[in-house]
Design a protein around this motif. Structure first.
Motif, PDB file in Angstrom:
ATOM      1  N   ALA A  52       1.014  -1.299  -0.092  1.00  0.00           N
ATOM      2  CA  ALA A  52       0.019  -0.034   0.173  1.00  0.00           C
ATOM      3  C   ALA A  52       0.933   1.142   0.111  1.00  0.00           C
ATOM      4  O   ALA A  52       0.796   2.158  -0.805  1.00  0.00           O
ATOM      5  CB  ALA A  52      -0.961   0.004   1.033  1.00  0.00           C
ATOM      6  N   ILE A  53       1.690   1.604   0.818  1.00  0.00           N
ATOM      7  CA  ILE A  53       2.859   2.465   0.715  1.00  0.00           C
ATOM      8  C   ILE A  53       3.462   2.713  -0.430  1.00  0.00           C
ATOM      9  O   ILE A  53       3.370   3.637  -1.144  1.00  0.00           O
ATOM     10  CB  ILE A  53       3.805   2.171   1.948  1.00  0.00           C
ATOM     11  N   LEU A  54       4.071   1.517  -1.203  1.00  0.00           N
ATOM     12  CA  LEU A  54       4.631   1.655  -2.455  1.00  0.00           C
ATOM     13  C   LEU A  54       3.606   2.298  -3.492  1.00  0.00           C
ATOM     14  O   LEU A  54       3.954   2.956  -4.337  1.00  0.00           O
ATOM     15  CB  LEU A  54       5.233   0.264  -2.858  1.00  0.00           C
ATOM     16  N   TYR A  55       2.445   1.508  -3.443  1.00  0.00           N
ATOM     17  CA  TYR A  55       1.446   1.997  -4.289  1.00  0.00           C
ATOM     18  C   TYR A  55       1.128   3.612  -4.274  1.00  0.00           C
ATOM     19  O   TYR A  55       0.928   4.186  -5.229  1.00  0.00           O
ATOM     20  CB  TYR A  55       0.031   1.216  -4.209  1.00  0.00           C
ATOM     21  N   ARG A  56       1.045   3.914  -3.082  1.00  0.00           N
ATOM     22  CA  ARG A  56       0.722   5.357  -2.679  1.00  0.00           C
ATOM     23  C   ARG A  56       1.737   6.359  -3.264  1.00  0.00           C
ATOM     24  O   ARG A  56       1.718   7.198  -3.622  1.00  0.00           O
ATOM     25  CB  ARG A  56       0.129   5.712  -1.221  1.00  0.00           C
ATOM     26  N   LEU A  57       3.079   5.746  -2.989  1.00  0.00           N
ATOM     27  CA  LEU A  57       4.155   6.569  -3.238  1.00  0.00           C
ATOM     28  C   LEU A  57       4.465   6.617  -4.823  1.00  0.00           C
ATOM     29  O   LEU A  57       4.306   7.744  -5.297  1.00  0.00           O
ATOM     30  CB  LEU A  57       5.520   6.060  -2.785  1.00  0.00           C
ATOM     31  N   THR A  58       4.100   5.573  -5.628  1.00  0.00           N
ATOM     32  CA  THR A  58       4.101   5.592  -6.880  1.00  0.00           C
ATOM     33  C   THR A  58       3.158   6.395  -7.575  1.00  0.00           C
ATOM     34  O   THR A  58       3.330   7.163  -8.410  1.00  0.00           O
ATOM     35  CB  THR A  58       3.917   3.985  -7.479  1.00  0.00           C
ATOM     36  N   MET A  59       1.681   6.363  -7.047  1.00  0.00           N
ATOM     37  CA  MET A  59       0.906   7.432  -7.609  1.00  0.00           C
ATOM     38  C   MET A  59       1.161   8.835  -7.159  1.00  0.00           C
ATOM     39  O   MET A  59       0.853   9.542  -8.203  1.00  0.00           O
ATOM     40  CB  MET A  59      -0.535   6.955  -7.114  1.00  0.00           C
ATOM     41  N   GLY A  60       1.645   9.021  -6.147  1.00  0.00           N
ATOM     42  CA  GLY A  60       1.975  10.335  -5.718  1.00  0.00           C
ATOM     43  C   GLY A  60       3.159  11.015  -6.928  1.00  0.00           C
ATOM     44  O   GLY A  60       3.011  12.018  -7.299  1.00  0.00           O
ATOM     45  N   LEU A  61       4.122  10.302  -7.036  1.00  0.00           N
ATOM     46  CA  LEU A  61       5.119  10.458  -8.016  1.00  0.00           C
ATOM     47  C   LEU A  61       4.579  10.779  -9.424  1.00  0.00           C
ATOM     48  O   LEU A  61       5.183  11.551 -10.209  1.00  0.00           O
ATOM     49  CB  LEU A  61       6.492   9.661  -7.909  1.00  0.00           C
TER      50      LEU A  61
END
Length: 82
Positions: A52-61
């Motif tokens: 979930a953290i990696l998904y949100r980080l990727t979407m934010g970037l």
């Protein structure tokens, strides 16, 4: 020189020959059960909190990068007033 070679040879023999083989448990069946479970969670988030953290980080970037590209394109298309 000979002594350094002997130390190097002994060190290399020690690291190669004395390595203990670890038994690694086969986790494939458990992972298959986890990822094939029909619980309504998308497969890219079934791994837990880190997914979930990696998904949100990727979407934010991605959103930030898209906004930055649009900004740069707009600023490049406007003529500079001098």
């Amino acid at each position: 020189m000979y002594r350094q070679f002997m130390c190097l040879q002994q060190l290399s023999r020690r690291t190669i020959c004395s390595t203990a083989r670890r038994q690694v448990d086969n986790m494939v069946k458990e992972k298959q059960k986890l990822f094939q479970a029909d619980n309504g969670i998308p497969v890219h988030l079934k791994g837990g909190a880190m997914d979930a953290i990696l998904y949100r980080l990727t979407m934010g970037l991605t959103v930030f990068g898209t906004g930055f590209v649009v900004y740069e394109l707009l600023s490049a298309s406007m003529p500079k007033k001098s």
